[in-house]
Design a protein around this motif. Sequence first.
Motif, PDB file in Angstrom:
ATOM      1  N   VAL A  47       0.715  -1.179  -0.026  1.00 18.55           N
ATOM      2  CA  VAL A  47      -0.153  -0.093  -0.080  1.00 18.55           C
ATOM      3  C   VAL A  47       0.888   1.230   0.197  1.00 18.55           C
ATOM      4  N   HIS A  48       0.460   2.265  -0.731  1.00 16.62           N
ATOM      5  CA  HIS A  48       1.349   3.429  -0.603  1.00 16.62           C
ATOM      6  C   HIS A  48       0.381   4.594  -0.320  1.00 16.62           C
ATOM      7  N   ARG A  49       1.031   5.809  -0.224  1.00 14.97           N
ATOM      8  CA  ARG A  49       0.296   7.110  -0.020  1.00 14.97           C
ATOM      9  C   ARG A  49       1.044   8.169  -1.130  1.00 14.97           C
ATOM     10  N   ARG A  50       0.265   8.635  -1.699  1.00 14.34           N
ATOM     11  CA  ARG A  50       0.603   9.700  -2.654  1.00 14.34           C
ATOM     12  C   ARG A  50       1.335  10.946  -1.911  1.00 14.34           C
ATOM     13  N   PRO A  51       2.161  11.561  -2.685  1.00 14.72           N
ATOM     14  CA  PRO A  51       2.514  12.890  -2.099  1.00 14.72           C
ATOM     15  C   PRO A  51       1.481  13.889  -1.781  1.00 14.72           C
ATOM     16  N   ASP A  52       1.820  14.694  -0.561  1.00 15.56           N
ATOM     17  CA  ASP A  52       0.741  15.874  -0.707  1.00 15.56           C
ATOM     18  C   ASP A  52       1.054  16.941  -1.655  1.00 15.56           C
ATOM     19  N   SER A  53       2.013  16.782  -2.595  1.00 15.93           N
ATOM     20  CA  SER A  53       1.968  17.794  -3.623  1.00 15.93           C
ATOM     21  C   SER A  53       1.787  17.274  -5.020  1.00 15.93           C
ATOM     22  N   SER A  54       1.102  16.071  -4.943  1.00 13.22           N
ATOM     23  CA  SER A  54       0.660  15.433  -6.308  1.00 13.22           C
ATOM     24  C   SER A  54      -0.562  15.934  -6.991  1.00 13.22           C
ATOM     25  N   PRO A  55      -0.663  16.169  -8.148  1.00 13.43           N
ATOM     26  CA  PRO A  55      -1.820  17.085  -8.885  1.00 13.43           C
ATOM     27  C   PRO A  55      -2.912  15.835  -8.690  1.00 13.43           C
ATOM     28  N   ARG A  56      -2.779  14.606  -8.639  1.00 15.65           N
ATOM     29  CA  ARG A  56      -3.966  13.705  -8.670  1.00 15.65           C
ATOM     30  C   ARG A  56      -3.879  12.913  -7.293  1.00 15.65           C
ATOM     31  N   THR A 136      -1.185  -7.027   5.711  1.00 20.38           N
ATOM     32  CA  THR A 136      -2.159  -8.103   5.503  1.00 20.38           C
ATOM     33  C   THR A 136      -3.453  -7.944   4.676  1.00 20.38           C
ATOM     34  N   ASP A 137      -4.111  -8.992   4.428  1.00 19.27           N
ATOM     35  CA  ASP A 137      -5.635  -8.705   3.854  1.00 19.27           C
ATOM     36  C   ASP A 137      -6.427  -8.222   4.973  1.00 19.27           C
ATOM     37  N   ASP A 138      -6.398  -8.456   6.276  1.00 17.34           N
ATOM     38  CA  ASP A 138      -7.317  -7.916   7.196  1.00 17.34           C
ATOM     39  C   ASP A 138      -6.927  -6.405   7.490  1.00 17.34           C
ATOM     40  N   GLU A 139      -5.650  -6.286   7.672  1.00 12.58           N
ATOM     41  CA  GLU A 139      -5.069  -4.688   7.985  1.00 12.58           C
ATOM     42  C   GLU A 139      -5.456  -3.999   6.678  1.00 12.58           C
ATOM     43  N   LEU A 140      -5.580  -4.196   5.508  1.00  9.75           N
ATOM     44  CA  LEU A 140      -5.853  -3.623   4.414  1.00  9.75           C
ATOM     45  C   LEU A 140      -7.620  -3.468   4.332  1.00  9.75           C
ATOM     46  N   GLU A 141      -8.039  -4.289   4.694  1.00 10.63           N
ATOM     47  CA  GLU A 141      -9.471  -4.241   4.772  1.00 10.63           C
ATOM     48  C   GLU A 141      -9.887  -3.100   6.230  1.00 10.63           C
ATOM     49  N   LYS A 142      -9.270  -3.166   7.143  1.00 12.22           N
ATOM     50  CA  LYS A 142      -9.500  -2.030   7.990  1.00 12.22           C
ATOM     51  C   LYS A 142      -8.977  -0.661   7.524  1.00 12.22           C
ATOM     52  N   ALA A 143      -8.033  -0.759   6.873  1.00  8.59           N
ATOM     53  CA  ALA A 143      -7.330   0.542   6.382  1.00  8.59           C
ATOM     54  C   ALA A 143      -8.303   1.240   5.255  1.00  8.59           C
ATOM     55  N   MET A 144      -8.842   0.320   4.602  1.00  8.86           N
ATOM     56  CA  MET A 144      -9.936   0.899   3.640  1.00  8.86           C
ATOM     57  C   MET A 144     -11.222   1.555   4.119  1.00  8.86           C
ATOM     58  N   GLN A 145     -11.421   1.325   5.572  1.00  7.71           N
ATOM     59  CA  GLN A 145     -12.553   1.912   6.356  1.00  7.71           C
ATOM     60  C   GLN A 145     -11.883   2.948   6.945  1.00  7.71           C
ATOM     61  N   GLU A 146     -10.652   3.162   7.228  1.00 11.41           N
ATOM     62  CA  GLU A 146     -10.144   4.263   8.015  1.00 11.41           C
ATOM     63  C   GLU A 146      -9.151   5.579   7.345  1.00 11.41           C
ATOM     64  N   TRP A 147      -8.488   5.180   6.443  1.00  5.78           N
ATOM     65  CA  TRP A 147      -7.473   5.858   5.542  1.00  5.78           C
ATOM     66  C   TRP A 147      -8.381   6.507   4.612  1.00  5.78           C
ATOM     67  N   PRO A 148      -8.059   7.669   4.034  1.00  3.68           N
ATOM     68  CA  PRO A 148      -8.208   8.158   2.870  1.00  3.68           C
ATOM     69  C   PRO A 148      -7.931   7.639   1.444  1.00  3.68           C
ATOM     70  N   PHE A 149      -8.447   6.492   0.873  1.00  2.00           N
ATOM     71  CA  PHE A 149      -7.985   5.819  -0.358  1.00  2.00           C
ATOM     72  C   PHE A 149      -8.651   6.725  -1.554  1.00  2.00           C
ATOM     73  N   VAL A 150      -7.867   6.571  -2.676  1.00  2.00           N
ATOM     74  CA  VAL A 150      -8.211   6.975  -3.728  1.00  2.00           C
ATOM     75  C   VAL A 150      -9.668   6.481  -4.163  1.00  2.00           C
ATOM     76  N   SER A 151     -10.533   7.153  -4.679  1.00  2.00           N
ATOM     77  CA  SER A 151     -12.052   6.392  -5.149  1.00  2.00           C
ATOM     78  C   SER A 151     -11.809   5.362  -6.032  1.00  2.00           C
ATOM     79  N   ASP A 152     -10.972   5.387  -7.030  1.00  4.41           N
ATOM     80  CA  ASP A 152     -11.096   4.332  -8.065  1.00  4.41           C
ATOM     81  C   ASP A 152     -10.393   3.065  -7.482  1.00  4.41           C
TER      82      ASP A 152
END
Length: 173
Positions: A47-56, A136-152
């Motif tokens: 999993v990765h986070r995009r830079p705060d300066s990213s245009p997208r 892990t699969d469970d950690e990603l499932e939880k992160a999807m609920q808590e972190w700001p993921f790109v909508s697509d």
Amino acid sequence: MKLELVEHVDEQDRVVGQVSRRDAVQGRLLYRMAMVLVRDKQGRILVHRRPDSSPRFPGQYSWLVAGAVAVGESYEAAASRELAEELGLRGTVRPLFKFLCEGEMSPYWFSVFETVVDGEPIVAEPAEVAWHGWLTDDELEKAMQEWPFVSDSRDAYARYRALGTSASQPRAT
């Protein structure tokens, strides 16, 4: 910023012309995107986070490495190129699924691939990746609920889960 040419496609993913990616997005014209799910031998997903300066999607998370398919390029070639450009990884990519994504910025055909890595060092491109980590699969499932993921990325994740695919069972590449 360099001019990025993409193929304008129709609802059946047939090429109807060429256009700049900027014009495709602004005109909401269909084009192609390739995404790569990177897993390790333990089944964890990168999993990765995009830079705060990213245009997208600044500061948002994704579980896929993504990029537009260039004119004359296959989905598979684009997936391999993005893997190398964004993470410094070389590996075999295997298709998982493809769907017509409405897209937050523009509609496009979204083709998802996977690769399994075995300890190769990740050399993240700072303009694309501000942070990365293995979940892990469970950690990603939880992160999807808590972190700001790109909508697509969320849309693709729901489709991935609906296929019954488990991150805890990596496939050989």
